[in-house]
Design a protein around this motif. Structure first.
Motif, PDB file in Angstrom:
ATOM      1  N   SER A  17       0.522  21.808 -55.546  1.00 16.35           N
ATOM      2  CA  SER A  17       0.575  20.366 -55.311  1.00 16.35           C
ATOM      3  C   SER A  17      -0.144  19.969 -54.024  1.00 16.35           C
ATOM      4  O   SER A  17      -0.746  18.899 -53.958  1.00 16.35           O
ATOM      5  CB  SER A  17       2.016  19.874 -55.282  1.00 16.35           C
ATOM      6  OG  SER A  17       2.699  20.380 -54.170  1.00 16.35           O
ATOM      7  N   VAL A  18      -0.085  20.824 -53.010  1.00 21.95           N
ATOM      8  CA  VAL A  18      -0.805  20.529 -51.767  1.00 21.95           C
ATOM      9  C   VAL A  18      -2.313  20.624 -52.003  1.00 21.95           C
ATOM     10  O   VAL A  18      -3.094  19.865 -51.437  1.00 21.95           O
ATOM     11  CB  VAL A  18      -0.340  21.479 -50.634  1.00 21.95           C
ATOM     12  CG1 VAL A  18      -1.206  21.329 -49.403  1.00 21.95           C
ATOM     13  CG2 VAL A  18       1.113  21.198 -50.286  1.00 21.95           C
ATOM     14  N   GLY A  19      -2.741  21.537 -52.875  1.00 19.58           N
ATOM     15  CA  GLY A  19      -4.158  21.636 -53.224  1.00 19.58           C
ATOM     16  C   GLY A  19      -4.659  20.420 -53.990  1.00 19.58           C
ATOM     17  O   GLY A  19      -5.828  20.048 -53.893  1.00 19.58           O
ATOM     18  N   LEU A  20      -3.781  19.774 -54.749  1.00 20.00           N
ATOM     19  CA  LEU A  20      -4.174  18.585 -55.501  1.00 20.00           C
ATOM     20  C   LEU A  20      -4.422  17.374 -54.602  1.00 20.00           C
ATOM     21  O   LEU A  20      -5.072  16.418 -55.028  1.00 20.00           O
ATOM     22  CB  LEU A  20      -3.107  18.235 -56.541  1.00 20.00           C
ATOM     23  CG  LEU A  20      -3.014  19.138 -57.758  1.00 20.00           C
ATOM     24  CD1 LEU A  20      -1.814  18.740 -58.610  1.00 20.00           C
ATOM     25  CD2 LEU A  20      -4.282  19.089 -58.580  1.00 20.00           C
ATOM     26  N   VAL A  21      -3.911  17.402 -53.380  1.00 15.75           N
ATOM     27  CA  VAL A  21      -4.103  16.278 -52.453  1.00 15.75           C
ATOM     28  C   VAL A  21      -5.591  16.070 -52.176  1.00 15.75           C
ATOM     29  O   VAL A  21      -6.047  14.942 -51.994  1.00 15.75           O
ATOM     30  CB  VAL A  21      -3.304  16.512 -51.153  1.00 15.75           C
ATOM     31  CG1 VAL A  21      -3.631  15.464 -50.104  1.00 15.75           C
ATOM     32  CG2 VAL A  21      -1.817  16.505 -51.457  1.00 15.75           C
ATOM     33  N   GLU A  22      -6.377  17.156 -52.188  1.00 13.28           N
ATOM     34  CA  GLU A  22      -7.820  17.036 -51.961  1.00 13.28           C
ATOM     35  C   GLU A  22      -8.494  16.246 -53.081  1.00 13.28           C
ATOM     36  O   GLU A  22      -9.536  15.630 -52.869  1.00 13.28           O
ATOM     37  CB  GLU A  22      -8.442  18.429 -51.859  1.00 13.28           C
ATOM     38  CG  GLU A  22      -7.941  19.228 -50.685  1.00 13.28           C
ATOM     39  CD  GLU A  22      -8.429  20.667 -50.714  1.00 13.28           C
ATOM     40  OE1 GLU A  22      -9.219  21.009 -51.614  1.00 13.28           O
ATOM     41  OE2 GLU A  22      -8.013  21.430 -49.835  1.00 13.28           O
ATOM     42  N   GLU A  23      -7.896  16.244 -54.286  1.00  9.33           N
ATOM     43  CA  GLU A  23      -8.428  15.494 -55.418  1.00  9.33           C
ATOM     44  C   GLU A  23      -7.799  14.102 -55.515  1.00  9.33           C
ATOM     45  O   GLU A  23      -7.935  13.439 -56.538  1.00  9.33           O
ATOM     46  CB  GLU A  23      -8.173  16.257 -56.715  1.00  9.33           C
ATOM     47  CG  GLU A  23      -8.807  17.623 -56.754  1.00  9.33           C
ATOM     48  CD  GLU A  23      -8.402  18.402 -57.992  1.00  9.33           C
ATOM     49  OE1 GLU A  23      -8.033  17.755 -59.004  1.00  9.33           O
ATOM     50  OE2 GLU A  23      -8.443  19.633 -57.950  1.00  9.33           O
ATOM     51  N   ASN A  24      -7.071  13.697 -54.478  1.00 11.08           N
ATOM     52  CA  ASN A  24      -6.403  12.389 -54.412  1.00 11.08           C
ATOM     53  C   ASN A  24      -5.271  12.290 -55.438  1.00 11.08           C
ATOM     54  O   ASN A  24      -5.029  11.232 -56.000  1.00 11.08           O
ATOM     55  CB  ASN A  24      -7.414  11.255 -54.587  1.00 11.08           C
ATOM     56  CG  ASN A  24      -7.052  10.048 -53.756  1.00 11.08           C
ATOM     57  OD1 ASN A  24      -6.262  10.137 -52.831  1.00 11.08           O
ATOM     58  ND2 ASN A  24      -7.632   8.915 -54.092  1.00 11.08           N
ATOM     59  N   LYS A  25      -4.589  13.429 -55.696  1.00 11.85           N
ATOM     60  CA  LYS A  25      -3.460  13.475 -56.611  1.00 11.85           C
ATOM     61  C   LYS A  25      -2.228  13.924 -55.839  1.00 11.85           C
ATOM     62  O   LYS A  25      -2.282  14.890 -55.085  1.00 11.85           O
ATOM     63  CB  LYS A  25      -3.724  14.442 -57.769  1.00 11.85           C
ATOM     64  CG  LYS A  25      -4.874  14.021 -58.648  1.00 11.85           C
ATOM     65  CD  LYS A  25      -5.080  14.982 -59.780  1.00 11.85           C
ATOM     66  CE  LYS A  25      -6.249  14.537 -60.648  1.00 11.85           C
ATOM     67  NZ  LYS A  25      -6.430  15.443 -61.790  1.00 11.85           N
ATOM     68  N   TYR A  26      -1.109  13.225 -56.047  1.00  5.94           N
ATOM     69  CA  TYR A  26       0.123  13.492 -55.330  1.00  5.94           C
ATOM     70  C   TYR A  26       1.243  13.736 -56.335  1.00  5.94           C
ATOM     71  O   TYR A  26       1.346  13.018 -57.328  1.00  5.94           O
ATOM     72  CB  TYR A  26       0.470  12.318 -54.418  1.00  5.94           C
ATOM     73  CG  TYR A  26      -0.584  12.073 -53.357  1.00  5.94           C
ATOM     74  CD1 TYR A  26      -0.488  12.686 -52.120  1.00  5.94           C
ATOM     75  CD2 TYR A  26      -1.672  11.252 -53.607  1.00  5.94           C
ATOM     76  CE1 TYR A  26      -1.457  12.479 -51.151  1.00  5.94           C
ATOM     77  CE2 TYR A  26      -2.646  11.037 -52.651  1.00  5.94           C
ATOM     78  CZ  TYR A  26      -2.526  11.656 -51.425  1.00  5.94           C
ATOM     79  OH  TYR A  26      -3.487  11.455 -50.473  1.00  5.94           O
ATOM     80  N   SER A  27       2.092  14.736 -56.067  1.00  6.95           N
ATOM     81  CA  SER A  27       3.161  15.112 -56.993  1.00  6.95           C
ATOM     82  C   SER A  27       4.515  14.712 -56.434  1.00  6.95           C
ATOM     83  O   SER A  27       4.784  14.893 -55.247  1.00  6.95           O
ATOM     84  CB  SER A  27       3.143  16.618 -57.222  1.00  6.95           C
ATOM     85  OG  SER A  27       1.901  17.023 -57.735  1.00  6.95           O
ATOM     86  N   PHE A  28       5.375  14.200 -57.326  1.00  7.96           N
ATOM     87  CA  PHE A  28       6.717  13.777 -56.944  1.00  7.96           C
ATOM     88  C   PHE A  28       7.712  14.233 -58.003  1.00  7.96           C
ATOM     89  O   PHE A  28       7.403  14.255 -59.190  1.00  7.96           O
ATOM     90  CB  PHE A  28       6.811  12.242 -56.865  1.00  7.96           C
ATOM     91  CG  PHE A  28       5.947  11.619 -55.814  1.00  7.96           C
ATOM     92  CD1 PHE A  28       6.394  11.520 -54.512  1.00  7.96           C
ATOM     93  CD2 PHE A  28       4.698  11.123 -56.131  1.00  7.96           C
ATOM     94  CE1 PHE A  28       5.613  10.926 -53.546  1.00  7.96           C
ATOM     95  CE2 PHE A  28       3.902  10.537 -55.177  1.00  7.96           C
ATOM     96  CZ  PHE A  28       4.363  10.443 -53.872  1.00  7.96           C
TER      97      PHE A  28
END
Length: 95
Positions: A17-28
């Motif tokens: 999920s932290v890696g997805l932040v670079e793609e402007n995606k956030y997990s909740f």
């Protein structure tokens, strides 16, 4: 419509999920009763950003054992929120 704090439970903190932040995606982790429209409205209200897309998935609880006793972790719901270009959530930057 539910309050934003009732819909969003907490952010998902994992390597993926932290890696997805670079793609402007956030997990909740979200309420199991919440739908995509409520999740989008909650993220936009709490973080003052514009949401482009919401993906949701059910995470089935695992069976756990403690000696001879068998239990189960609760079922949960995860949402991956994609923000529009130019928007970002500040709290995730330090993870």
């Amino acid at each position: 419509m539910r309050d934003a704090r009732d819909v969003l439970i907490r952010p998902v903190v994992s390597e993926k999920s932290v890696g997805l932040v670079e793609e402007n995606k956030y997990s909740f982790w979200v309420s199991t009763a919440a739908n995509k429209i409520e999740i989008k409205a909650a993220v936009e209200k709490m973080f003052k950003v514009k949401v482009a897309d919401v993906h949701t998935m059910k995470v089935v609880g695992k069976e756990k054992r403690q000696g001879r006793y068998v239990g189960k972790t609760p079922d949960r719901k995860k949402a991956i929120v994609t923000l529009q270009p130019g928007n970002k959530i500040e709290g995730f930057a330090g993870l």
